[in-house]
Design a protein around this motif. Structure first.
Motif, PDB file in Angstrom:
ATOM      1  N   SER A 156       0.834  -1.195   0.000  1.00 46.68           N
ATOM      2  CA  SER A 156       0.000   0.000   0.000  1.00 46.68           C
ATOM      3  C   SER A 156       0.872   1.249   0.000  1.00 46.68           C
ATOM      4  N   VAL A 157       0.431   2.261  -0.731  1.00 48.26           N
ATOM      5  CA  VAL A 157       1.144   3.530  -0.707  1.00 48.26           C
ATOM      6  C   VAL A 157       1.148   4.101   0.712  1.00 48.26           C
ATOM      7  N   ASP A 158       0.092   3.819   1.484  1.00 47.95           N
ATOM      8  CA  ASP A 158       0.057   4.305   2.865  1.00 47.95           C
ATOM      9  C   ASP A 158       1.136   3.657   3.731  1.00 47.95           C
ATOM     10  N   ALA A 159       1.545   2.429   3.383  1.00 55.00           N
ATOM     11  CA  ALA A 159       2.636   1.783   4.124  1.00 55.00           C
ATOM     12  C   ALA A 159       3.931   2.567   3.953  1.00 55.00           C
ATOM     13  N   ILE A 160       4.128   3.140   2.779  1.00 52.70           N
ATOM     14  CA  ILE A 160       5.333   3.952   2.541  1.00 52.70           C
ATOM     15  C   ILE A 160       5.192   5.294   3.248  1.00 52.70           C
ATOM     16  N   ARG A 161       4.014   5.875   3.193  1.00 59.13           N
ATOM     17  CA  ARG A 161       3.805   7.170   3.851  1.00 59.13           C
ATOM     18  C   ARG A 161       4.029   7.078   5.356  1.00 59.13           C
ATOM     19  N   ARG A 162       3.725   5.956   5.950  1.00 56.76           N
ATOM     20  CA  ARG A 162       3.770   5.815   7.409  1.00 56.76           C
ATOM     21  C   ARG A 162       5.000   5.061   7.926  1.00 56.76           C
ATOM     22  N   VAL A 163       5.895   4.688   7.039  1.00 54.78           N
ATOM     23  CA  VAL A 163       7.038   3.881   7.448  1.00 54.78           C
ATOM     24  C   VAL A 163       7.903   4.652   8.451  1.00 54.78           C
ATOM     25  N   PHE A 182      13.862   9.970  -1.640  1.00 55.08           N
ATOM     26  CA  PHE A 182      13.600   8.756  -2.407  1.00 55.08           C
ATOM     27  C   PHE A 182      12.185   8.246  -2.135  1.00 55.08           C
ATOM     28  N   LEU A 183      11.802   8.190  -0.874  1.00 54.00           N
ATOM     29  CA  LEU A 183      10.470   7.698  -0.527  1.00 54.00           C
ATOM     30  C   LEU A 183       9.377   8.618  -1.069  1.00 54.00           C
ATOM     31  N   ASP A 184       9.647   9.917  -1.142  1.00 54.82           N
ATOM     32  CA  ASP A 184       8.684  10.831  -1.767  1.00 54.82           C
ATOM     33  C   ASP A 184       8.433  10.440  -3.217  1.00 54.82           C
ATOM     34  N   ARG A 185       9.496  10.089  -3.928  1.00 50.63           N
ATOM     35  CA  ARG A 185       9.343   9.684  -5.333  1.00 50.63           C
ATOM     36  C   ARG A 185       8.623   8.346  -5.441  1.00 50.63           C
ATOM     37  N   VAL A 186       8.866   7.441  -4.493  1.00 49.24           N
ATOM     38  CA  VAL A 186       8.144   6.161  -4.484  1.00 49.24           C
ATOM     39  C   VAL A 186       6.654   6.410  -4.303  1.00 49.24           C
ATOM     40  N   VAL A 187       6.306   7.279  -3.358  1.00 50.67           N
ATOM     41  CA  VAL A 187       4.896   7.598  -3.121  1.00 50.67           C
ATOM     42  C   VAL A 187       4.293   8.234  -4.372  1.00 50.67           C
ATOM     43  N   GLU A 188       5.042   9.144  -4.993  1.00 48.17           N
ATOM     44  CA  GLU A 188       4.570   9.792  -6.218  1.00 48.17           C
ATOM     45  C   GLU A 188       4.244   8.752  -7.285  1.00 48.17           C
ATOM     46  N   LEU A 189       5.131   7.794  -7.472  1.00 44.91           N
ATOM     47  CA  LEU A 189       4.905   6.758  -8.484  1.00 44.91           C
ATOM     48  C   LEU A 189       3.735   5.865  -8.102  1.00 44.91           C
ATOM     49  N   MET A 190       3.719   5.393  -6.862  1.00 41.29           N
ATOM     50  CA  MET A 190       2.640   4.504  -6.427  1.00 41.29           C
ATOM     51  C   MET A 190       1.276   5.184  -6.511  1.00 41.29           C
ATOM     52  N   ALA A 191       1.216   6.461  -6.130  1.00 44.48           N
ATOM     53  CA  ALA A 191      -0.054   7.181  -6.164  1.00 44.48           C
ATOM     54  C   ALA A 191      -0.544   7.373  -7.597  1.00 44.48           C
ATOM     55  N   SER A 192       0.379   7.490  -8.535  1.00 45.99           N
ATOM     56  CA  SER A 192      -0.035   7.721  -9.919  1.00 45.99           C
ATOM     57  C   SER A 192      -0.434   6.451 -10.654  1.00 45.99           C
TER      58      SER A 192
END
Length: 194
Positions: A156-163, A182-192
């Motif tokens: 889940s993208v929320d798992a990355i946001r809350r890690v 790096f995690l910001d870019r991961v969230v950006e990709l996952m959210a899109s």
């Protein structure tokens, strides 16, 4: 009941107790008004809210302010909505191929870092004794991300946001700002793509 009380709109979030710290009420409400204007197309170019801006927004603490957990959850949903709208707008104006190329470029950059050797994925802080992220914790997350991106493992993208990572000191850990970017870019990709 007076007409004034009947028309009063409830606050968007619960407030914490008067001696507890929450998010600054005026800042939250101002940001939500900007986001609403962008969503409705009534903003001007200087106040446009993007998914990236939502992700990077922070509010000052305030006694008796808005409940941080509630606001953070709302911001996560808001970021997802804006990311989807941005994706849809790109597809509409430039075509699906342009969106796929954008996703491919970002994915390639992220995967390049993920495939570095464990313990070498991020730089170490240049100053001794500063807080840093535990290398094993970050590398464990990187392995999970490889599974997500390459083996269709659920995440889940929320798992990355809350890690969260255990704290290390200086050279014993990874530099926090680089891992966070790096995690910001991961969230950006996952959210899109979700």
């Amino acid at each position: 009941m007076s007409q004034e009380n009947a028309q009063k709109t409830p606050p968007p979030f619960e407030r914490v107790g008067p001696q507890e710290f929450g998010y600054n009420v005026k800042q939250v409400e101002h940001f939500l008004a900007r986001a609403r204007a962008t969503f409705n197309g009534t903003d001007d170019d200087s106040t446009v809210v993007t998914s990236h801006l939502v992700r990077r927004t922070a509010f000052e603490p305030q006694k008796g302010g808005y409940n941080a957990r509630e606001v953070d959850s709302a911001l996560d949903r808001l970021e997802d909505v804006f990311a989807q709208r941005e994706r849809d707008a790109l597809i509409q104006t430039e075509g699906e191929e342009a969106w796929l190329q954008q996703v491919g470029r970002l994915s390639s950059i992220l995967r390049g870092r993920l495939h570095r050797e464990p313990g070498e994925r991020f730089r170490r802080p240049s100053r001794r004794g500063v807080p840093s992220y535990n290398v094993e914790d970050v590398d464990d997350l990187c392995e999970q991300l490889i599974g997500y991106f390459e083996e269709d493992m659920p995440m889940s993208v929320d798992a990355i946001r809350r890690v969260t990572f255990r704290e290390a000191k200086g050279q014993d850990g990874y530099e926090e700002s680089q891992v966070d970017a790096f995690l910001d870019r991961v969230v950006e990709l996952m959210a899109s793509i979700d």
